[in-house]
Every structure is written in structure tokens, then in C-alpha cells.
Design a protein around this motif. Sequence first.
Motif, PDB file in Angstrom:
ATOM      1  N   ILE A 178       0.865  -1.197   0.000  1.00  0.00           N
ATOM      2  CA  ILE A 178       0.000   0.000   0.000  1.00  0.00           C
ATOM      3  C   ILE A 178       0.896   1.240   0.000  1.00  0.00           C
ATOM      4  CG2 ILE A 178      -1.697   1.352   1.300  1.00  0.00           C
ATOM      5  CD1 ILE A 178      -2.771  -1.368   2.399  1.00  0.00           C
ATOM      6  N   PHE A 179       1.924   1.240   0.868  1.00  0.00           N
ATOM      7  CA  PHE A 179       2.858   2.372   0.941  1.00  0.00           C
ATOM      8  C   PHE A 179       3.575   2.577  -0.381  1.00  0.00           C
ATOM      9  CE2 PHE A 179       2.215   2.686   5.413  1.00  0.00           C
ATOM     10  CZ  PHE A 179       2.819   3.851   5.847  1.00  0.00           C
ATOM     11  N   SER A 180       4.107   1.490  -0.965  1.00  0.00           N
ATOM     12  CA  SER A 180       4.899   1.651  -2.192  1.00  0.00           C
ATOM     13  C   SER A 180       4.035   1.986  -3.403  1.00  0.00           C
ATOM     14  CB  SER A 180       5.749   0.399  -2.462  1.00  0.00           C
ATOM     15  OG  SER A 180       4.934  -0.721  -2.697  1.00  0.00           O
ATOM     16  N   THR A 181       2.789   1.508  -3.425  1.00  0.00           N
ATOM     17  CA  THR A 181       1.907   1.763  -4.567  1.00  0.00           C
ATOM     18  C   THR A 181       1.176   3.095  -4.461  1.00  0.00           C
ATOM     19  OG1 THR A 181       1.562  -0.626  -4.800  1.00  0.00           O
ATOM     20  CG2 THR A 181       0.017   0.808  -5.954  1.00  0.00           C
ATOM     21  N   TYR A 182       0.638   3.373  -3.274  1.00  0.00           N
ATOM     22  CA  TYR A 182      -0.231   4.542  -3.115  1.00  0.00           C
ATOM     23  C   TYR A 182       0.325   5.640  -2.209  1.00  0.00           C
ATOM     24  CZ  TYR A 182      -3.642   1.369  -5.176  1.00  0.00           C
ATOM     25  OH  TYR A 182      -4.299   0.500  -6.004  1.00  0.00           O
ATOM     26  N   GLY A 183       1.302   5.296  -1.364  1.00  0.00           N
ATOM     27  CA  GLY A 183       1.902   6.284  -0.482  1.00  0.00           C
ATOM     28  C   GLY A 183       1.293   6.307   0.912  1.00  0.00           C
ATOM     29  N   GLU A 184       1.970   7.038   1.798  1.00  0.00           N
ATOM     30  CA  GLU A 184       1.562   7.084   3.206  1.00  0.00           C
ATOM     31  C   GLU A 184       0.235   7.811   3.405  1.00  0.00           C
ATOM     32  OE1 GLU A 184       3.174   8.319   7.649  1.00  0.00           O
ATOM     33  OE2 GLU A 184       4.513   8.604   5.932  1.00  0.00           O
ATOM     34  N   THR A 185      -0.010   8.882   2.639  1.00  0.00           N
ATOM     35  CA  THR A 185      -1.258   9.634   2.808  1.00  0.00           C
ATOM     36  C   THR A 185      -2.468   8.739   2.549  1.00  0.00           C
ATOM     37  OG1 THR A 185      -0.154  11.677   2.182  1.00  0.00           O
ATOM     38  CG2 THR A 185      -2.550  11.665   2.040  1.00  0.00           C
ATOM     39  N   TYR A 186      -2.398   7.935   1.503  1.00  0.00           N
ATOM     40  CA  TYR A 186      -3.480   6.998   1.187  1.00  0.00           C
ATOM     41  C   TYR A 186      -3.699   6.027   2.347  1.00  0.00           C
ATOM     42  CZ  TYR A 186      -6.120   3.397  -1.316  1.00  0.00           C
ATOM     43  OH  TYR A 186      -7.076   2.494  -1.700  1.00  0.00           O
ATOM     44  N   PHE A 187      -2.578   5.502   2.886  1.00  0.00           N
ATOM     45  CA  PHE A 187      -2.663   4.567   4.002  1.00  0.00           C
ATOM     46  C   PHE A 187      -3.307   5.228   5.221  1.00  0.00           C
ATOM     47  CE2 PHE A 187      -0.880   2.726   7.900  1.00  0.00           C
ATOM     48  CZ  PHE A 187      -1.344   1.427   7.772  1.00  0.00           C
ATOM     49  N   ARG A 188      -2.916   6.476   5.520  1.00  0.00           N
ATOM     50  CA  ARG A 188      -3.484   7.184   6.673  1.00  0.00           C
ATOM     51  C   ARG A 188      -4.987   7.404   6.485  1.00  0.00           C
ATOM     52  NH1 ARG A 188       0.019   5.415   9.834  1.00  0.00           N
ATOM     53  NH2 ARG A 188       2.115   6.119   9.390  1.00  0.00           N
ATOM     54  N   ASN A 189      -5.417   7.617   5.257  1.00  0.00           N
ATOM     55  CA  ASN A 189      -6.855   7.749   4.985  1.00  0.00           C
ATOM     56  C   ASN A 189      -7.589   6.436   5.243  1.00  0.00           C
ATOM     57  OD1 ASN A 189      -6.915  10.497   4.411  1.00  0.00           O
ATOM     58  ND2 ASN A 189      -6.360  10.161   2.279  1.00  0.00           N
ATOM     59  N   LEU A 190      -6.956   5.320   4.915  1.00  0.00           N
ATOM     60  CA  LEU A 190      -7.548   4.009   5.233  1.00  0.00           C
ATOM     61  C   LEU A 190      -7.679   3.852   6.748  1.00  0.00           C
ATOM     62  CD1 LEU A 190      -5.656   1.638   2.732  1.00  0.00           C
ATOM     63  CD2 LEU A 190      -8.012   2.476   2.552  1.00  0.00           C
ATOM     64  N   GLU A 191      -6.673   4.315   7.493  1.00  0.00           N
ATOM     65  CA  GLU A 191      -6.740   4.247   8.953  1.00  0.00           C
ATOM     66  C   GLU A 191      -7.890   5.103   9.491  1.00  0.00           C
ATOM     67  OE1 GLU A 191      -2.358   3.326  10.782  1.00  0.00           O
ATOM     68  OE2 GLU A 191      -2.713   5.398  10.142  1.00  0.00           O
ATOM     69  N   LYS A 192      -8.057   6.293   8.939  1.00  0.00           N
ATOM     70  CA  LYS A 192      -9.141   7.182   9.393  1.00  0.00           C
ATOM     71  C   LYS A 192     -10.504   6.536   9.153  1.00  0.00           C
ATOM     72  CE  LYS A 192      -6.546  11.421   8.775  1.00  0.00           C
ATOM     73  NZ  LYS A 192      -6.211  12.497   7.878  1.00  0.00           N
TER      74      LYS A 192
END
Length: 177
Positions: free
Chosen positions: A51-65
Motif C-alpha cells: 500500500i505504501f509503495s503503490t499509493y503512499g503514506e497519505t493513502y494509508f493514513r486515509n484508510l486508517e481514518k
Amino acid sequence: MKIKNNNIVLIGFMGVGKGTVARALSKNLKTMNLDCDDLIESSANMKIKDIFSTYGETYFRNLEKTLAKFLASSVRNAIISTGGGFIHAKDIKKIGTTIYLKSSFDAIITRMQNSENSEKKFAKRPLLKDPNKARELFNSRVEMYEKKADITINVENKTPKQIVKEIKKALSLKDKN
């Protein structure tokens, strides 16, 4: 102490042992254990590092939210282990009683290096690739963990069983065995 939503939410830096403690606590209290990283991987059908390598940390943080909102509105009677950055999710305090598993950065790294599946533990945490950046990240989060925590438990040099005992004492819980 009254536990919000009957949920216990474990927070702390990556590698501190939130998942291990959550499994031990959930077994001891005979309740459900949910791992936020596992839930995100399942819903995205991808490993976190991908997820990090494909979409980046911001995308991952949005999944967490998104996950935090779901947990706050729908989950009760669970032990929930979060990812290290899950504290950025503004709904975290609505999920349950937050317990900060506190440890020094060096003790966390030593704990991970001494685990039997050390390579795997480091591989699944992309933010630990650069030790200097990881230490900076740790230092930038400590105050946030402390502010978000209802309870802080120092976990350095303690077994999961000892940590579970301290958590239960802090929450005034009895064994369900």
C-alpha cells in the motif's frame, strides 16, 4: 475505570508489541482481538508495505481514518491493536479506552531484532527502513501517544503476561478464567 465502548485500544510505536499484548489480553479476558493493520490489509487486499509503495503514506493514513470511524461506530467488547501512526486518526478516543504501551526506541529495535521472525517484522514496517528517520518519527510521536492515552504502561523488559497484569490492574479488571 469505566472502559469506553468496552473496547481497549492499544497504541504505541511500531514494534512495541501491541499485537502480542492484544492477543494475550484478549485470551485472558476471553474477548475478541482486532488488529488494525490486518483489517486494512484485508480490506485493501494488499500488504501494508505494498500500500505504501503503490499509493503512499497519505493513502494509508486515509484508510486508517476510515477504519477508526468504523471501529468507533460499530465495534464493542474488543481488544484493538493499532498501527504506530493510528494516533493521527481523530476518532481514536471514540473507539475505546486507549492504553499507550511505552518503550524507548532502542528497546523496541532490540526487541524486534531478538524476535525469532526478526526479518519479517522489519520487512512489514516500511517506515523502519532508515533507522535515523525511524528514530525521528518515534521522537515526533511520543508526545502524541501520551496525549491520546487514557493509561500509560511502561513495557520495557516485561513479558506479555506481566503487561496484561498491569493493564488489568490499571483498569480494575478481574480474570475471566
